[in-house]
Scaffold this motif. Sequence first.
Motif, PDB file in Angstrom:
ATOM      1  N   VAL A 441       0.837  -1.202   0.000  1.00 34.18           N
ATOM      2  CA  VAL A 441       0.000   0.000   0.000  1.00 34.18           C
ATOM      3  C   VAL A 441       0.871   1.250   0.000  1.00 34.18           C
ATOM      4  CG1 VAL A 441      -1.714   1.318   1.307  1.00 34.18           C
ATOM      5  CG2 VAL A 441      -1.935  -1.162   1.124  1.00 34.18           C
ATOM      6  N   ASP A 442       1.900   1.260   0.836  1.00 32.79           N
ATOM      7  CA  ASP A 442       2.800   2.415   0.906  1.00 32.79           C
ATOM      8  C   ASP A 442       3.530   2.633  -0.416  1.00 32.79           C
ATOM      9  OD1 ASP A 442       2.084   2.899   3.503  1.00 32.79           O
ATOM     10  OD2 ASP A 442       3.799   1.877   4.388  1.00 32.79           O
ATOM     11  N   LEU A 446       3.445   6.007  -2.730  1.00 34.20           N
ATOM     12  CA  LEU A 446       4.632   6.752  -3.150  1.00 34.20           C
ATOM     13  C   LEU A 446       4.740   6.816  -4.671  1.00 34.20           C
ATOM     14  CD1 LEU A 446       7.268   5.446  -0.578  1.00 34.20           C
ATOM     15  CD2 LEU A 446       6.194   7.695  -0.629  1.00 34.20           C
ATOM     16  N   ALA A 447       4.409   5.706  -5.339  1.00 35.02           N
ATOM     17  CA  ALA A 447       4.463   5.702  -6.805  1.00 35.02           C
ATOM     18  C   ALA A 447       3.463   6.705  -7.380  1.00 35.02           C
ATOM     19  CB  ALA A 447       4.173   4.300  -7.329  1.00 35.02           C
ATOM     20  N   VAL A 451       4.306  10.143  -9.587  1.00 35.07           N
ATOM     21  CA  VAL A 451       3.734  10.402 -10.912  1.00 35.07           C
ATOM     22  C   VAL A 451       3.011  11.743 -10.941  1.00 35.07           C
ATOM     23  CG1 VAL A 451       1.994   9.634 -12.572  1.00 35.07           C
ATOM     24  CG2 VAL A 451       3.538   7.968 -11.522  1.00 35.07           C
ATOM     25  N   GLU A 452       2.278  12.033  -9.873  1.00 36.58           N
ATOM     26  CA  GLU A 452       1.488  13.260  -9.837  1.00 36.58           C
ATOM     27  C   GLU A 452       2.320  14.494  -9.510  1.00 36.58           C
ATOM     28  OE1 GLU A 452      -1.514  12.463  -6.963  1.00 36.58           O
ATOM     29  OE2 GLU A 452      -2.635  11.062  -8.238  1.00 36.58           O
ATOM     30  N   GLY A 453       3.474  14.323  -8.892  1.00 34.85           N
ATOM     31  CA  GLY A 453       4.283  15.450  -8.460  1.00 34.85           C
ATOM     32  C   GLY A 453       5.244  15.930  -9.529  1.00 34.85           C
ATOM     33  N   ALA A 455       9.245  16.947 -10.923  1.00 34.30           N
ATOM     34  CA  ALA A 455      10.515  16.208 -10.986  1.00 34.30           C
ATOM     35  C   ALA A 455      11.231  16.269  -9.640  1.00 34.30           C
ATOM     36  CB  ALA A 455      11.395  16.784 -12.093  1.00 34.30           C
ATOM     37  N   ARG A 456      11.118  17.400  -8.967  1.00 32.84           N
ATOM     38  CA  ARG A 456      11.736  17.527  -7.652  1.00 32.84           C
ATOM     39  C   ARG A 456      11.083  16.580  -6.655  1.00 32.84           C
ATOM     40  NH1 ARG A 456      10.953  19.675  -2.800  1.00 32.84           N
ATOM     41  NH2 ARG A 456      12.771  20.501  -1.678  1.00 32.84           N
ATOM     42  N   ASP A 457       9.757  16.478  -6.694  1.00 35.92           N
ATOM     43  CA  ASP A 457       9.058  15.572  -5.787  1.00 35.92           C
ATOM     44  C   ASP A 457       9.484  14.130  -6.025  1.00 35.92           C
ATOM     45  OD1 ASP A 457       7.563  17.516  -4.449  1.00 35.92           O
ATOM     46  OD2 ASP A 457       6.032  17.537  -6.013  1.00 35.92           O
ATOM     47  N   LYS A 458       9.600  13.760  -7.261  1.00 33.51           N
ATOM     48  CA  LYS A 458      10.022  12.398  -7.582  1.00 33.51           C
ATOM     49  C   LYS A 458      11.406  12.117  -7.026  1.00 33.51           C
ATOM     50  CE  LYS A 458      10.559   9.201 -11.456  1.00 33.51           C
ATOM     51  NZ  LYS A 458      10.419   9.017 -12.935  1.00 33.51           N
TER      52      LYS A 458
END
Length: 698
Positions: A441-442, A446-447, A451-453, A455-458
Amino acid sequence: MKRWLPSPRALPLGSLVIAPVSYNSVLAQSSRCISFLLSLCVNLFAAGKAPTFLQPFIAGGVSIALSKGTRGVRPLCCGDAIRRLVAKCFCHGGKDEIAASFAGENFGVGCPGGVEVIAHSLRDTLRRHKDSDLALLKIDFRNAFNLLERDTFVRASSARFPAMEHWTRWCYESPPLLIYNHMCIFVSACGVQQGDPLGPLYFCCGLQQLVNKIKALDPIYQKWYMDDGGIVGPPDLLLKVWDILEKEGPALGLHLNPQKCEWSWLNGQNDKPCPIPGVPVTPTSQIQMLGVPLGSDDFVSGFVEGELLPTTRRVCAKLADFEDAQSAMYLLRLSYGIVRANHFMRTTPLSQWAEHAVEFDGIVRSTTESILKCPLPSPAYDQAGVSTRFGGLGIRKIVDHAPVAFSASWGSSRWQCKEKWLPIDGVSPRAPDQRSASEEVDRATLARLAVEGSARDKKRLNRLDCEHANSWITALPSATDGRDTILPPKIFIAAVCRLLGLRVYPDNTPCPLCKQTMDIYGDHALCCKRTGDMIARHNRVRNWLFKLCETGLLSPQMEKLGLLGPGDETRRRPGDVSFKLWKFGKGLAIDVAVICPLAISHMEEENPCEIYAAVQKHRRYDEGFRGSQYLFSAMVFETSGAVNEEGKNILKQIIRFASRSVSVGNSVYAGRAWARLGCVIQYGVAQSLLIREVGAGD
């Protein structure tokens, strides 16, 4: 029967629960003999050969009385440390034999998750026979543990587990002393003594002869959790069960309490009275066992609401008012509400209490925002709900994890009791354990965030998902190993904001030191070279490493000159911490660095700390160390907490040396050491943010 007593080198020293700091200091000074002598002492007591004049004190304890609200007091007893240590050695050494002895009959001893097994099994029985004329009889004894005849359980446990006989008789054949309020002395003359880790085992041994007689009647269902029993069968069989308990129980010290026993018809349409005088009838729709509601959806919903939400609201309201943000978050993660919620997650289908799960999550979210003094956007809150191992705060969302928790509990419980149950919608018979299922689930969360964030978030989420990177989040705010793990509120809040990707500066804020426009997340602050805070951050980590090496008796030196040999005229000092002997007869020079993986120069690198170690450290210094008396190691940390593989392996070895030096188990000491290191790094990170007037802590 296998030998249960510990050998002098096999004693679980962690069982000693009194004055651990004093014990560790003694052990450090007398490491050659203290373990051996303590083991001999334990074996002497376990064999029943200790002097009898010690029995009233060692087998006794300190008694206290806690209020039960309007229902009087609850007497409790804390047993002597030596007595508890011997008992825990028996528990540890005989756990497999104990589990096998009571398998399928009493789930209160030797059965992890016994409450869950009973709840799931009884739920299946109620479903399977819902239209029958069968009934459920729940048994309750009056003050069972304190009134059980000692001769009964001493003889029963000695026959069942001969290895414990001498110890059991030494403790119980003569009444030991109890001390109340440091002045009132009285004897413990009956029942299983509170404070004895073997107490539940003794009680189950004394009860077992009644359980066996009921088993001979062949009921549809019979399961016990210590003194709480449930039997399902035809009414005439349950009358025989009652007759056995009523006639033979008092001789054992077990007296039925009819007012607290319950009779329930499995067919909800059956409105007949209970055939046993004085025993109340509980409607089928209101059946519950061991705190697990098994009745109708409305009953389950109301039961969970009453048991879970009021206390959660009270606890969270107090945590929200804490001035110490780090302690408040630590307690929130481990609070009663979280533990109680996990109980319902594993024993009760989410569909029956979904609205309360949503409300519970809302309370926890609101409390987290109050502690951190800032609102959490949905992505940040989703990350906060992820395990601390992967970069979250460990504030699990019930609505996400309850389905997999219930499936895991249902599957493991069915396996433990070796029964065939009716299938439940949405529950896989081969569900993974809760840890593995929650990890999936975690990972999915995170995946999705990556994807939604941006490049910095990734990149940020990727670097948080590293071994030991987030150890500071779970650090116990304690001065046991120094004050490294105690983070002031502003420091802690700034570090958490950075972790969750929250903004720490307003838009278009100029750096007060270099006048460049700072990004809102603080990346510039960690890379700005106009002040000495980068050096201060480096020195914090270096100094911590130096102290760890000192604890490990490595005789470290800080920034030693001449490591590259007499021919080096650059006067470089590549060894922040060095010591003369590491392996192969050579010393080791460790060069420490702390980098920001979100800096522009590292954004395209998959493992910034590894690349920095190879390019900026080894490429620069390896040639200079050829032929010297020192090996060279680069220990590169990221501000997220990650460390390069080479540095991690070196640290693990140093931690082993340090744990041996202070005579603390390596697993315990290592956990605390990584937490201290994480806090040291985050302290430096937060200081770099706050020195530029970050508003996260205001």
